[in-house]
Design an enzyme around this catalytic site. Structure first.
Site, mmCIF file in Angstrom:
data_model
loop_
_atom_site.group_PDB
_atom_site.id
_atom_site.type_symbol
_atom_site.label_atom_id
_atom_site.label_comp_id
_atom_site.label_asym_id
_atom_site.label_seq_id
_atom_site.Cartn_x
_atom_site.Cartn_y
_atom_site.Cartn_z
ATOM 1 N N HIS B 37 0.835 -1.210 0.000
ATOM 2 C CA HIS B 37 0.000 0.000 0.000
ATOM 3 C C HIS B 37 0.866 1.255 0.000
ATOM 4 O O HIS B 37 0.605 2.201 -0.718
ATOM 5 C CB HIS B 37 -0.957 -0.010 1.202
ATOM 6 C CG HIS B 37 -2.196 -0.803 0.946
ATOM 7 N ND1 HIS B 37 -2.173 -2.172 0.816
ATOM 8 C CD2 HIS B 37 -3.485 -0.429 0.763
ATOM 9 C CE1 HIS B 37 -3.403 -2.604 0.575
ATOM 10 N NE2 HIS B 37 -4.226 -1.564 0.543
ATOM 11 N N LYS B 107 -10.207 -9.193 6.247
ATOM 12 C CA LYS B 107 -10.942 -9.653 7.430
ATOM 13 C C LYS B 107 -10.994 -8.548 8.477
ATOM 14 O O LYS B 107 -10.086 -7.722 8.562
ATOM 15 C CB LYS B 107 -10.307 -10.918 8.010
ATOM 16 C CG LYS B 107 -8.951 -10.712 8.667
ATOM 17 C CD LYS B 107 -8.512 -11.979 9.358
ATOM 18 C CE LYS B 107 -7.127 -11.873 9.953
ATOM 19 N NZ LYS B 107 -7.084 -11.262 11.282
#
Lengths: 289, 177
Positions: B37, B107
């Protein structure tokens, strides 16, 4: 040679530990699946159970996070002397990492370099205990995944009210964490000692068999109380709601300093894995868990 | 309700989704976690983002650090469940903006993910279910930024029947407790 036997035994437990959780976990998830009302929670539980089945059948690590490999050594004082435990463990871990394979989970914190070996500066962590008048060597490997470990905390509380507030401190942490540590979780808690000792006790507490209470009745009662409170949060499997948030709470204690009330919290995910072997003086395995 | 979607997805199709729906994905998606990222944003601002990232428009980012086996320069995924999404929270909206992906898969959910007006949809895959991924990945198409390590690199995956994924954050609403 004895060293080679130990190395092979370590590779064996590393293989076993990555492809299956503690049997009791499967039993508890199955039981909860039958009584769970929430459809989304049931969908999570069925996936978890299917994944365990698939991993075991195909000998694949059930979770891609094969953890930081914590080694607990219980060395009998009459077990033959070996000069190179660190080397031996490093070598076993490096071989297992390629063989199984495990994910490379040792990263230099300054440079971010990953040797993809699960070894390196000060890892894997090895905790040694010498057991007097014993002839055997017991090695436990406890892989600790990052998601659950990240929720772990050290509280340095005030002795005047530490015992009254530690439960709400823990509840606050878990409420905030929600689905992050892969619930249903297990909690290892160490109370007393100092900052290091309470954390170590918390980690070791997770190696106690599930649903076995602390032998001291007052501590067992604290375990049950906290278990009930955590499940009342209804965070549920993967934080999507449901009746099972926490599988068990294990508390261990040590005497504290008069000025300190340290509480260590180690959180463990539902994919609770550890394995051990015990070896006699001739290198014969006499017990496996 | 159950949906089978092909990636890249037609953005209009997102409007048929509801919280709690089950989604199965087919086609191209990429793994990306913490370091990836950061690198996506850094290379975007220095105009060095590899061209293959353009193929991700209307596709998906999967928060995952897989176990990959490398044999004679071909790769095989061994295990690859989701990682905790919240760690990417502070960078995620910018990355979505840069890559124009329509799904984030992970998640635990994300506290500041902007899902308003179906900009992006968060799909939850059951944590710890790494082994099952083994049969969902048809092919590893390529790997970018392998210098980040196996776990942090960006793996372009061709997936088949990837799911069940649950729609847990959509259009400003969330299922997380």
């Amino acid at each position: 040679m004895l060293q080679e036997k130990i190395e092979t035994a370590i590779i064996d437990i590393l293989t076993r530990v990555t492809i299956k959780p503690r049997p009791k976990i499967i039993e508890i998830l199955n039981k909860n699946f039958k009584s769970e009302q929430s459809e989304i929670a049931r969908a999570q539980l069925i996936m978890m159970l299917e994944n365990f089945k698939y991993g075991k059948k195909n000998k694949i690590p059930v979770c891609q996070d094969t953890g930081m490999l914590n080694f607990f050594i219980e060395l009998g004082s009459n077990f033959p002397l070996i000069s190179n435990y660190r080397d031996l463990i490093d070598r076993a871990v490096q071989r297992a990492t390629k063989l199984i394979p495990l994910r490379g989970n040792s990263v230099d914190p300054i440079t971010n370099e990953n040797p993809e070996t699960n070894t390196g500066i000060n890892v894997p962590p090895i905790y040694l205990r010498i057991v007097d008048n014993k002839n055997t060597l017991k090695i436990i490997v406890f892989p600790k995944g990052g998601g659950a470990e990240n929720i772990s905390k050290l509280f340095m509380l005030n002795p005047s009210n530490g015992i009254n507030i530690f439960q709400e401190k823990i509840i606050d942490v878990l409420k905030d964490a929600g689905g992050m540590p892969c619930p249903p979780i297990l909690l290892g808690i160490g109370i007393g000692g100092d900052a290091v000792l309470c954390m170590k006790l918390a980690k070791e507490a997770l190696l106690r068999q599930i649903e076995v209470r602390n032998q001291r009745e007052d501590i067992a009662r604290l375990e049950m109380e906290l278990l009930e409170k955590v499940n009342a949060l209804h965070i549920g499997p993967m934080g999507l709601g449901g009746s099972l948030t926490c599988i068990d709470v294990h508390i261990e204690i040590a005497m504290r300093h008069p000025a300190s009330f340290p509480v260590g919290l180690i959180v463990q995910c539902y994919s609770h894995r550890w394995a051990s072997f015990e070896m006699d003086r001739n290198g014969v395995i006499i017990d496996e868990t | 309700m159950k949906h089978e979607l092909r990636l890249p997805v037609e953005p209009e199709k997102l409007k048929a989704l509801n919280l709690g729906d089950i989604v199965y994905l087919n086609g191209l998606l990429v793994t990306a976690r913490d370091q990836a990222h950061r690198r996506i944003l850094e290379s975007n601002s220095s105009n060095t983002l590899p061209p293959s990232f353009k193929t991700l428009k209307n596709s998906a980012i999967y928060h995952c650090g897989p176990i990959i086996q490398e044999k004679r320069s071909s790769y095989r995924i061994i295990s690859g469940g989701p990682t905790t999404s919240q760690r990417m929270d502070s960078l995620q909206n910018q990355v979505v903006e840069v890559l124009q992906v329509k799904f984030i898969i992970g998640k635990g959910g994300m506290k500041s993910l902007n899902t308003q007006n179906y900009k992006v949809v968060y799909l939850s895959y059951t944590g710890g279910c790494g082994a099952l991924i083994n049969k969902k990945v048809k092919e590893i198409i390529q790997v970018v930024w392998k210098d980040l390590g196996i776990c942090e690199a960006v793996w372009f995956l061709d997936v088949e029947n990837f799911g069940p994924l649950i729609v847990t954050q959509l259009n400003g609403k969330s299922l997380y407790i």
